[in-house]
Design a protein around this motif. Structure first.
Motif, short mmCIF file in Angstrom:
data_model
loop_
_atom_site.label_atom_id
_atom_site.label_comp_id
_atom_site.label_asym_id
_atom_site.label_seq_id
_atom_site.Cartn_x
_atom_site.Cartn_y
_atom_site.Cartn_z
N ALA A 216 -20.37 34.94 46.77
CA ALA A 216 -18.92 34.81 46.72
C ALA A 216 -18.21 36.07 47.19
CB ALA A 216 -18.48 34.48 45.29
N LEU A 217 -18.78 37.25 46.86
CA LEU A 217 -18.05 38.50 47.07
C LEU A 217 -18.74 39.45 48.04
CD1 LEU A 217 -17.05 39.14 43.34
CD2 LEU A 217 -15.71 38.03 45.13
N GLY A 218 -19.92 39.12 48.53
CA GLY A 218 -20.58 39.96 49.52
C GLY A 218 -21.40 41.07 48.91
N LEU A 219 -21.87 41.96 49.77
CA LEU A 219 -22.71 43.07 49.35
C LEU A 219 -21.89 44.14 48.63
CD1 LEU A 219 -24.85 43.48 52.59
CD2 LEU A 219 -25.66 42.61 50.39
N ALA A 220 -22.53 44.81 47.68
CA ALA A 220 -21.83 45.85 46.91
C ALA A 220 -21.40 47.01 47.78
CB ALA A 220 -22.73 46.34 45.78
N VAL B 137 -22.71 36.84 51.55
CA VAL B 137 -23.73 37.84 51.83
C VAL B 137 -24.46 37.56 53.15
CG1 VAL B 137 -25.75 36.80 50.71
CG2 VAL B 137 -25.48 39.25 50.65
N GLY B 138 -24.29 36.35 53.69
CA GLY B 138 -24.91 36.00 54.95
C GLY B 138 -23.98 36.09 56.15
N ARG B 139 -22.70 36.41 55.91
CA ARG B 139 -21.73 36.54 56.99
C ARG B 139 -21.32 38.00 57.15
NH1 ARG B 139 -19.58 32.06 54.07
NH2 ARG B 139 -18.09 33.46 53.05
N PRO B 140 -21.16 38.50 58.37
CA PRO B 140 -20.69 39.88 58.55
C PRO B 140 -19.35 40.09 57.85
CG PRO B 140 -21.52 39.02 60.62
CD PRO B 140 -21.48 37.86 59.66
N ALA B 141 -19.29 41.10 56.99
CA ALA B 141 -18.06 41.39 56.25
C ALA B 141 -17.03 41.99 57.19
CB ALA B 141 -18.35 42.34 55.10
N PRO C 228 -25.58 23.73 60.37
CA PRO C 228 -24.18 24.06 60.05
C PRO C 228 -24.05 24.48 58.60
CG PRO C 228 -24.48 21.68 60.17
CD PRO C 228 -25.77 22.29 60.66
N ARG C 229 -23.24 25.50 58.36
CA ARG C 229 -23.01 25.96 57.00
C ARG C 229 -21.87 25.18 56.37
NH1 ARG C 229 -25.57 30.48 55.47
NH2 ARG C 229 -26.46 31.83 57.06
N ARG C 230 -22.03 24.89 55.12
CA ARG C 230 -20.97 24.20 54.41
C ARG C 230 -19.83 25.19 54.16
NH1 ARG C 230 -21.72 20.77 48.83
NH2 ARG C 230 -19.52 20.50 48.34
N PRO C 231 -18.60 24.78 54.42
CA PRO C 231 -17.48 25.69 54.19
C PRO C 231 -17.41 26.11 52.72
CG PRO C 231 -16.78 23.75 55.43
CD PRO C 231 -18.16 23.49 54.94
N SER C 232 -16.85 27.32 52.50
CA SER C 232 -16.70 27.82 51.15
C SER C 232 -15.77 26.91 50.35
CB SER C 232 -16.13 29.23 51.18
OG SER C 232 -15.78 29.65 49.89
N ALA C 233 -16.07 26.79 49.07
CA ALA C 233 -15.19 26.02 48.20
C ALA C 233 -14.05 26.91 47.73
CB ALA C 233 -15.98 25.46 47.02
N ALA C 234 -13.47 26.58 46.59
CA ALA C 234 -12.29 27.31 46.12
C ALA C 234 -12.57 28.79 45.98
CB ALA C 234 -11.86 26.73 44.78
N SER C 235 -11.51 29.56 45.95
CA SER C 235 -11.61 31.01 45.82
C SER C 235 -12.38 31.38 44.57
CB SER C 235 -10.21 31.61 45.77
OG SER C 235 -10.27 32.96 45.34
N TRP C 236 -12.99 32.61 44.62
CA TRP C 236 -13.71 33.08 43.43
C TRP C 236 -12.76 33.34 42.28
CZ3 TRP C 236 -12.47 37.76 41.30
CH2 TRP C 236 -11.73 38.62 42.10
#
Length: 684
Positions: free
Chosen positions: A172-176, A378-382, A670-678
């Motif tokens: 949800a939030l990416g790498l630390a 975490v799998g997409r370039p931030a 294909p990646r499933r789009p993100s659901a609602a915001s964290w």
């Protein structure tokens, strides 16, 4: 890394270095309160011991600064004394550092710099270099905030963040590392600088995932997130359900939305009295994780896993401060060996391979065979990220074993390699360096452009390569004629095989000792640090990302006479869990066992509190016998470097492990789009 086999318990006789004495005098002359421990002093063994007590690191000196000014004094004194510097907080990933030549290195142990301050208005935590995640999360939770912590409460914040950082919030939030707001550090010349988006931005970029090659960090400022509570927990099945659960989870994980992050483990639980009777000595399957959404949404997402009818289900709304112990990782110094790799997919054949290598019928000695769910953020370039913007794989496969003795460590290491080799056909050889506890080429973690940029940053801040890191980036400095490799004797089977250095540069054998010893490939005496494989960048040659890629490879022949005459350092009394024997119940091994999730009071939750305990190197009846002085816990390193022509790992052999077959082409999905915001609905 080697295992001492002779000597008196609790003593060492390392080689004294006049430069270390000069360094100690220089630190004292500056009026610093930092404690300095030189080889041969009574306090040296305790000061050099890392969290992973299987690792035998022997620097010229250890310094324990109390302030950032002490750090600057130590770096300047080391430089003036002709010594290099390596920073270390806890030493969870000390293995790749220890196999380097540390005879001219001052180890800066930053544990005393553990201040933590929370700015709730800015949602920022300022943490000292010695702070661990438990302290930070407890402080932040008072304001309904949390950080992107790891799976263990006593992991150091700085090392974890500089290397990337991933756990149950990552999808949800990416790498630390990309939550880093600013860093304060001492450069190789002893100057103190601050790096942020506005100050030294190129250095700030490198620190976000580029590791510890750029200076000694004294403090970090990290973004915090408003998460007073989280829907988190664990599902547990008997090991006999491993086939069903692993296949179902692997099919479910790639389609799950970003707000849920989980991991699956095949666990071999030891027969400890601390565990409830129904878990002692069992093989179980565990899925734990967190959902950054409402309880209703969490129930919907967990439905396919709950349909598998777990015998234990602790998922529920808990304080975010409890999540730092969700994974129930060992706390306190623990000897271990491991291996890991990033994989692109886990089709049925890959699952079958995992079960064959580490399933309940495999006979593995691994404490845990773990598969972490990646993808999502975490799998997409931030956007605007640092050197490590994402992890290049949909899963992280990780095998870990407890290593209380050389023999157990060798078996555990072989079983961890066996697990990773089993999934290599579905991997492109990419690695996550924070989970690599052996020497690993940096080119397996970064693309060519990132390697070149990291190299340029290091050239700017440390052109003489005075800073030593566990996973260094950038080519080596010109050789120092005053330095020589430390030679170790190994007496175990060695499969041979030629290693390759980073960025495709062919590795070269290190110097050896002993009559008739043309090289290290088939000789029991071999250099712990091989000559660095690197190219100085020229106009027509791109910079290399190579680094010292020495491997610890045992030999099947007996040590030579000249090898045997080398004094072997004695074991230390600081190695916890140094001996294991059947049927000796104790919990004094340095393994704290599982902790409860705060706010969960059901019977199933209480059972989950003890769902893991003291690690066992076998699957039967081992328990830790004592923490009394015993043989040093150590491990054997193994390096694997990429074959840049094929983008696959170069074939290597380590003991009984064999090279994997070629990796298949990754299928597009294909990646499933993100659901609602964290930013989720929270329970009142």
């Amino acid at each position: 890394m080697t295992f001492p086999t002779t000597g008196t318990t609790g003593t060492t006789t390392p080689r004294r270095d006049a430069r270390a004495a000069t360094f100690a005098a220089a630190v004292a002359a500056q009026g610093s309160d930092a404690a300095v421990h030189t080889a041969g002093s009574p306090t040296y063994d305790g000061a050099r011991l890392p969290w992973n007590v299987a690792v035998d690191q022997r620097p010229a000196a250890v310094v324990e600064p109390r302030t950032s000014d002490d750090v600057a004094v130590a770096v300047r004194a080391a430089r003036a004394s002709g010594l290099r510097v390596a920073a270390q907080g806890t030493g969870h990933n000390a293995g790749p550092l220890a196999v380097q030549d540390l005879s001219d290195v001052v180890l800066v142990r930053t544990g005393a710099l553990d201040d933590v301050a929370i700015d709730p208005a800015r949602r920022v935590a300022r943490v000292g270099a010695g702070a661990v995640w438990e302290t930070v999360i407890e402080a932040a939770s008072r304001y309904g905030l949390t950080g992107l912590h790891g799976s263990s409460p006593d992991v150091g914040v700085v090392g974890y963040t500089l290397g990337g950082g991933t756990f149950v919030y990552s999808r949800a939030l990416g790498l630390a590392c990309n939550s880093l707001v600013a860093a304060e550090l001492v450069l190789a010349d002893g100057s103190a600088v601050r790096a942020s988006a506005d100050e030294n931005p190129e250095l700030f970029w490198a620190l976000r995932g580029g590791g510890g090659s750029f200076g000694v960090v004294t403090a970090l400022e990290l973004e915090l997130f408003e998460l007073p509570t989280v829907h988190a927990g664990m599902l547990l099945w008997d090991g006999s359900r491993a086939d069903d659960v692993l296949h179902a989870w692997a099919a479910w994980a790639p389609t799950a939305p970003d707000e849920i992050t989980t991991s699956l483990r095949l666990l071999n639980l030891p027969p400890l009295p601390d565990l409830p009777p129904f878990l002692r000595g069992r093989k179980v399957v565990a899925v734990d994780g967190a959902v950054l959404d409402s309880d209703e949404r969490a129930a919907e997402l967990l439905g396919p896993l709950r349909a598998l009818e777990p015998e234990l289900d602790t998922f529920g709304r808990v304080p975010s401060s409890a999540v730092v112990r969700l994974h129930m990782d060992p706390e306190g110094p623990t000897p271990s060996v491991s291996e890991s790799v990033l994989v692109d997919e886990l089709p049925d054949d890959a699952i079958d391979a995992i079960l064959e290598a580490a399933g309940p019928e495999s006979g593995t000695s691994l404490l845990a065979a773990e598969v972490r769910q990646l993808g999502g953020a975490v799998g997409r370039p931030a956007s605007g990220g640092g050197a490590l913007t994402h992890l290049d794989g949909d899963f992280l496969v990780f095998g870990v074993a407890v290593a209380p003795t050389p023999e157990v460590a060798a078996q555990g290491r072989a079983d961890a390699v066996r697990l990773v080799d089993a999934v290599r056909p579905w991997s492109r050889g990419r690695t996550y360096l924070s989970f690599s506890e052996v020497t690993t080429a940096a080119a397996t973690a970064y693309d060519d452009a990132t390697c070149a940029r990291l190299h340029a940053v290091r050239d700017a801040v440390d052109p003489e390569r005075r800073i030593v890191a566990n996973h260094p980036v950038g080519s080596a400095a010109p050789p120092d004629p005053h330095r020589s490799p430390r030679v170790a004797c190994i007496a175990a089977p060695y499969g041979g095989g030629r290693r390759r250095g980073g960025c495709g540069c062919a590795g070269r054998s290190g110097r050896t000792s002993g009559a008739g010893s043309p090289g290290r490939r088939h000789h029991p005496c071999r250099a712990v640090r091989a000559p660095r494989c690197s190219r100085r960048p020229g106009p027509a040659s791109p910079p290399s990302c190579a680094h010292s890629s020495a491997t610890t490879a045992p030999s099947s022949t007996a040590p030579s006479t000249s090898c045997a005459t080398r004094p072997t350092p004695a074991p230390t009394a600081w190695c916890r869990a140094s001996s294991w024997s059947p049927g000796t119940p104790t919990t004094s091994s340095g393994w704290s066992g599982g902790r409860a999730l705060a706010g969960t009071g059901s019977r199933s939750a209480r059972a989950a509190r003890a769902s893991t305990g003291s690690p066992s190197p076998t699957t039967s009846s081992w328990t830790c016998a004592a923490t009394s002085p015993g043989p040093r816990c150590s491990t054997t390193a193994r390096a694997s470097a990429p074959d840049r022509a094929t983008s696959r790992p170069a074939p290597t052999r380590c003991c009984a492990a064999t090279a994997a077959s070629s990796a298949p082409t990754r299928r597009a999905r294909p990646r499933r789009p993100s659901a609602a915001s964290w930013r989720t609905t929270r329970a009142a």
